[in-house]
Design an enzyme around this catalytic site. Sequence first.
Site, PDB file in Angstrom:
ATOM      1  N   PRO A   1      46.359  40.420  64.285  1.00 50.23           N
ATOM      2  CA  PRO A   1      46.739  39.067  63.834  1.00 50.23           C
ATOM      3  C   PRO A   1      47.300  39.048  62.414  1.00 50.23           C
ATOM      4  CG  PRO A   1      44.545  39.079  64.831  1.00 50.23           C
ATOM      5  CD  PRO A   1      44.956  40.513  64.672  1.00 50.23           C
ATOM      6  N   ASN A   2      48.076  38.009  62.119  1.00 51.33           N
ATOM      7  CA  ASN A   2      48.630  37.750  60.781  1.00 51.33           C
ATOM      8  C   ASN A   2      49.550  38.853  60.281  1.00 51.33           C
ATOM      9  OD1 ASN A   2      46.930  35.508  60.843  1.00 51.33           O
ATOM     10  ND2 ASN A   2      45.249  36.676  59.918  1.00 51.33           N
ATOM     11  N   ARG A   3      50.139  39.592  61.226  1.00 50.17           N
ATOM     12  CA  ARG A   3      51.029  40.714  60.887  1.00 50.17           C
ATOM     13  C   ARG A   3      50.326  41.797  60.088  1.00 50.17           C
ATOM     14  NH1 ARG A   3      55.308  39.672  63.769  1.00 50.17           N
ATOM     15  NH2 ARG A   3      55.906  37.513  63.840  1.00 50.17           N
ATOM     16  N   LEU A   4      49.010  41.779  60.143  1.00 52.71           N
ATOM     17  CA  LEU A   4      48.254  42.829  59.432  1.00 52.71           C
ATOM     18  C   LEU A   4      47.958  43.948  60.435  1.00 52.71           C
ATOM     19  CD1 LEU A   4      45.941  40.585  57.226  1.00 52.71           C
ATOM     20  CD2 LEU A   4      48.139  41.650  56.664  1.00 52.71           C
ATOM     21  N   HIS A   5      49.017  44.546  60.912  1.00 51.26           N
ATOM     22  CA  HIS A   5      48.894  45.521  61.982  1.00 51.26           C
ATOM     23  C   HIS A   5      48.260  46.821  61.491  1.00 51.26           C
ATOM     24  CE1 HIS A   5      51.511  42.620  63.741  1.00 51.26           C
ATOM     25  NE2 HIS A   5      52.523  42.939  62.959  1.00 51.26           N
TER      26      HIS A   5
END
Length: 201
Positions: free
Chosen positions: A178-182
């Site tokens: 989530p939240n582009r916190l890959h």
Amino acid sequence: MTDAWLDALDPDPRASLAAWLGEARAAGLHEPEAAALATATLDGRASVRMVLVRGVEEHDLRLYTNHESRKAGELRATGRAALCFHWGPPLRRQVRVEGRVERLTDEDAQRYFETRARESRLGAWASPQSRGLADRAELDRRYAEAAERFAGRDVPLPEWWGGYRIVPEAFELWQNRPNRLHHRARYERAGHRWSRSRLAP
Ligand SMILES: Cc1cc2nc3c(=O)[nH]c(=O)nc-3n(C[C@H](O)[C@H](O)[C@H](O)COP(=O)(O)O)c2cc1C
């Protein structure tokens, strides 16, 4: 510092790739062994296309193609290539591979060619891959000629058809979060071992 996601990955990225491919198969994703293959000319002009990657389960990365195609010319010219696998929902993962290229033996090409459907083998005879065609009818005519030539017998391996192995020097595993916190892990070959580190997504 512990890093649960990174630490849980296999120390050998070829095993991690095999595991992720197995999960993509189990999830019923379409053609999970398809990957984008990037090549370049000696003066740095890049090109990319999809291929089917074979041998991942045996920790190998092989692709089969026409030796006279654009990709094959670039693989031989530079001796280098990169692959990018992508598996969508429910997995949302990417694996990137960079490496050197070796041409497979004709025996290996023969073994793989024999596993292909007769129609695909005839297609290999019919298609002068990457070259210009006058029209669709030319391709259909070439296919019909091959079918007639080999009627009633096995379709042999064309001399211009075979495979290449990517000998990996680096891998990146990417997992959507989530939240582009890959999650993103980079492996680099260090002799016979692999180093593993986390990169910003
Ligand atoms: C899912 C998918 C898988 C493909 N697999 C192969 C393959 O294994 N070998 C191949 O030569 N072309 C394959 N192709 C076709 C290539 O993408 C490409 O069009 C062709 O090889 C010519 O590329 P080139 O002119 O850059 O050499 C595949 C295409 C798709 C969409």
